[in-house]
Design an enzyme around this catalytic site. Structure first.
Site, PDB file in Angstrom:
ATOM      1  N   HIS A   1      13.835 -10.816   2.471  1.00 18.69           N
ATOM      2  CA  HIS A   1      13.118 -12.089   2.366  1.00 18.69           C
ATOM      3  C   HIS A   1      11.782 -11.874   1.691  1.00 18.69           C
ATOM      4  O   HIS A   1      11.226 -10.764   1.699  1.00 18.69           O
ATOM      5  CB  HIS A   1      12.928 -12.737   3.743  1.00 18.69           C
ATOM      6  CG  HIS A   1      11.861 -12.083   4.591  1.00 18.69           C
ATOM      7  ND1 HIS A   1      10.537 -12.438   4.528  1.00 18.69           N
ATOM      8  CD2 HIS A   1      11.939 -11.098   5.521  1.00 18.69           C
ATOM      9  CE1 HIS A   1       9.838 -11.707   5.384  1.00 18.69           C
ATOM     10  NE2 HIS A   1      10.660 -10.882   5.996  1.00 18.69           N
ATOM     11  N   CYS A   2      11.277 -12.938   1.047  1.00 18.46           N
ATOM     12  CA  CYS A   2       9.937 -12.917   0.468  1.00 18.46           C
ATOM     13  C   CYS A   2       9.087 -13.933   1.220  1.00 18.46           C
ATOM     14  O   CYS A   2       9.330 -14.204   2.391  1.00 18.46           O
ATOM     15  CB  CYS A   2       9.988 -13.199  -1.027  1.00 18.46           C
ATOM     16  SG  CYS A   2      10.699 -14.794  -1.451  1.00 18.46           S
ATOM     17  N   MET A   3       8.128 -14.546   0.570  1.00 16.81           N
ATOM     18  CA  MET A   3       7.228 -15.470   1.247  1.00 16.81           C
ATOM     19  C   MET A   3       7.944 -16.701   1.780  1.00 16.81           C
ATOM     20  O   MET A   3       7.633 -17.204   2.854  1.00 16.81           O
ATOM     21  CB  MET A   3       6.122 -15.917   0.280  1.00 16.81           C
ATOM     22  CG  MET A   3       5.120 -14.847  -0.021  1.00 16.81           C
ATOM     23  SD  MET A   3       4.072 -14.463   1.387  1.00 16.81           S
ATOM     24  CE  MET A   3       3.207 -16.020   1.596  1.00 16.81           C
ATOM     25  N   THR A   4       8.924 -17.215   1.041  1.00 19.03           N
ATOM     26  CA  THR A   4       9.550 -18.479   1.419  1.00 19.03           C
ATOM     27  C   THR A   4      11.063 -18.428   1.467  1.00 19.03           C
ATOM     28  O   THR A   4      11.681 -19.350   1.985  1.00 19.03           O
ATOM     29  CB  THR A   4       9.154 -19.593   0.432  1.00 19.03           C
ATOM     30  OG1 THR A   4       9.591 -19.238  -0.888  1.00 19.03           O
ATOM     31  CG2 THR A   4       7.662 -19.829   0.430  1.00 19.03           C
ATOM     32  N   ARG A   5      11.686 -17.380   0.909  1.00 19.34           N
ATOM     33  CA  ARG A   5      13.136 -17.407   0.700  1.00 19.34           C
ATOM     34  C   ARG A   5      13.865 -16.265   1.394  1.00 19.34           C
ATOM     35  O   ARG A   5      13.391 -15.128   1.403  1.00 19.34           O
ATOM     36  CB  ARG A   5      13.434 -17.337  -0.804  1.00 19.34           C
ATOM     37  CG  ARG A   5      13.194 -18.626  -1.539  1.00 19.34           C
ATOM     38  CD  ARG A   5      13.048 -18.365  -3.017  1.00 19.34           C
ATOM     39  NE  ARG A   5      11.697 -17.975  -3.355  1.00 19.34           N
ATOM     40  CZ  ARG A   5      11.353 -17.402  -4.502  1.00 19.34           C
ATOM     41  NH1 ARG A   5      12.266 -17.146  -5.402  1.00 19.34           N
ATOM     42  NH2 ARG A   5      10.097 -17.086  -4.737  1.00 19.34           N
TER      43      ARG A   5
END
Length: 520
Positions: free
Chosen positions: A29-33
């Site tokens: 995962h990254c910041m939002t996804r």
């Protein structure tokens, strides 16, 4: 406990819609996804995923990306990983009936589908930018945390409060930045297929205080000279040296010779070449950014704020990540991010105008109501992919709003009031805790807040008066129930961006894997 149940329920709802545990090859995962590697893309039910309340949208790139929003994604991902592991453990044991499709067939099908989807977007330049982004994106949480602590420490120092605590806060805020080159080197080697710890070891040379005793190019080196760019270059060189050694060094000697030669060769090249060159490039980036905003801030801000959303749609915004990081490392903040964040303000203003221009279309208005809070906090995916981009022309007018907001902030930079951000990632209202500048926090906050207001108003007016053709207004300003095939990620319609209707023949296809979500 209720929150954990909610996150697990979200993960449990997503898993069968992506083909179950057996179809998931990787999870991150990254910041939002939530980013998933999938064996067989055809097993994914896109529309059902988009209809889930927690899902803001889906995006296809090198991985299948489910937009959950900041905070939520970090809590849902561990639950999703546990469910995947449980699902794999519950797979049929040897001797039980085999599935209709073998793992090898699933992998082959998935590889074929993935190759077809990536062919249009897999240009060497974009793949290179994606690799660069993969190096820096994992560093964003630390940049945000340390940036907020730095801002809090500065506030306490200015107020004269808690003098016994502020040195500790300064150490917390500065420790990561002092060693960021090591983390960049580690991630670079990992991304380019080398041994990560060797990349970190070579990059550590750059920040080692002892380099101050070394003369190179007729001058004494400085610890940190070359910064993140030097670390990136040193680690890439280390990967190539390591791969060469793996091919030619006898297997019996590999464990001794390969790491030694990797650190020695790439380390010498770093000390007597890369540190100097990267230092000159880093200084040039900082000098150019200061010159650009000091001499043409209004114009530069107008262009940057107006073009940022299209850059995101083309994937070219990733080239800015090392520039932001270099500016933060050099000056303590990046002057570019507050300007680029105005693109999100234009998007919010455009969505509000769409809301008022389509009073009969409750479906689109419901989408806007649900997506607007996230947009104000800098999460732009729901408004972009659920409202402005599918309609076409409102996407252009949103860019106009971003241009005026960027021009406003750029103008104050030109007048000497520098507005910067101590970290990358957040935007919108979420950027306020990370703001910094040269004339005090109050002035910086006021300029940035006024810029957001300009972006909102300009995006609203441009969209209200120019965002709809007669045909588009006639078609959408009617009461309608959203059909399953045209439901947006948050509940609104997804009409195809028809050139005549939308007035935007050059806008990217919302269904194309080329698009990448924007945190704007």
């Amino acid at each position: 406990m209720a929150t954990e149940d909610k996150n697990r329920a979200t993960a449990a709802a997503i898993l069968p819609l992506v083909g179950g545990a057996a179809n998931v090859s990787s999870t991150a995962h990254c910041m939002t996804r939530l980013r998933l590697g999938l064996h067989d893309r055809s097993l994914v039910d896109d529309e059902a995923l988009k209809a889930l309340p927690a899902v803001m949208g889906v995006v296809e790139d090198d991985t299948y990306q489910i937009v959950l929003g900041p905070g939520t994604v970090a809590r849902v991902t561990p639950e999703f990983e546990r469910l995947v592991e449980e699902g794999r453990e519950a797979a049929p044991a040897p001797g039980e009936p085999a599935p209709a499709v073998s793992a090898e067939e699933l992998a082959a099908q998935g590889a074929a589908i993935k190759a077809q989807q990536k062919a249009r977007n897999a240009t060497p330049f974009k793949l290179f930018l994606r690799r660069i982004a993969n190096i820096f994106v994992p560093l964003i949480p630390a940049l945000i945390g340390c940036g907020i602590i730095a801002g809090l420490n500065g506030l306490l120092v200015n107020l004269g409060w808690l003098p016994a605590v502020t040195p500790a806060l300064a150490a917390m805020a500065s420790g990561f930045m002092a060693l960021i080159a090591v983390f960049v080197g580690y991630n670079t080697a990992k991304e380019f297929g080398g041994t990560p710890i060797l990349g970190g070891a070579v990059a550590a040379i750059i920040v080692f205080p002892g380099v101050a005793n070394i003369d190179a190019f007729g001058q004494t080196l400085s610890p940190g000279q070359g910064g993140v760019l030097g670390a990136l270059g040193a680690a890439v060189l280390a990967v190539y040296v390591e791969k060469w050694c793996r091919r030619w060094v006898p297997e019996a000697l590999d464990v001794l010779v390969t790491p030694t030669l990797t650190v020695l060769v790439s380390g010498l090249a770093t000390i007597f070449g890369l540190m100097y060159v990267a230092g000159e490039v880093s200084s040039a980036i900082g000098t150019f950014a200061d010159w650009l905003l000091s001499n043409g801030g209004a114009g530069a801000g107008f262009v940057l704020g107006g073009l940022f959303l299209p850059l995101v749609m083309l994937g070219l915004h990733q080239a800015l990540i090392p520039i932001h990081t270099t500016l933060i490392e050099q000056q303590g903040f990046t002057v570019l991010l507050p300007i680029l964040a105005m693109a999100g303000a234009g998007q919010v203003g455009a969505a509000m105008a769409v809301y008022f221009r389509l009073p009969r279309n409750e479906s689109i208005r419901r989408t806007i109501r649900s997506a607007l809070p996230a947009g104000l906090l800098g999460v732009g995916e729901p408004l972009i992919y659920g409202v402005s981009l599918p309609l076409g022309r409102p996407f252009i007018t949103a860019c106009v709003g971003g241009a005026f907001g960027g021009g406003f902030v750029g103008l104050f930079n030109q007048l000497g009031d520098t507005v910067g951000s101590t970290a990358i990632g957040p935007s919108g209202w979420a950027l306020f805790p990370l703001l910094d500048g040269n004339h005090g926090l109050g002035s910086t906050i006021a300029i940035y807040g006024a810029g957001l207001l300009v972006g909102y108003v300009a995006g609203f007016l441009a969209t209200y008066f120019f965002g709809f053709s007669k045909d588009l207004l006639t078609e959408f300003n009617v009461s309608q129930d959203p059909a399953p095939s045209t439901v947006a990620a948050t509940g609104g319609p997804h009409p195809a961006p028809d050139a005549d209707r939308a007035g935007d023949p050059g806008s990217p296809d919302p269904g194309s894997p080329e698009k990448a979500p924007a945190r704007v």
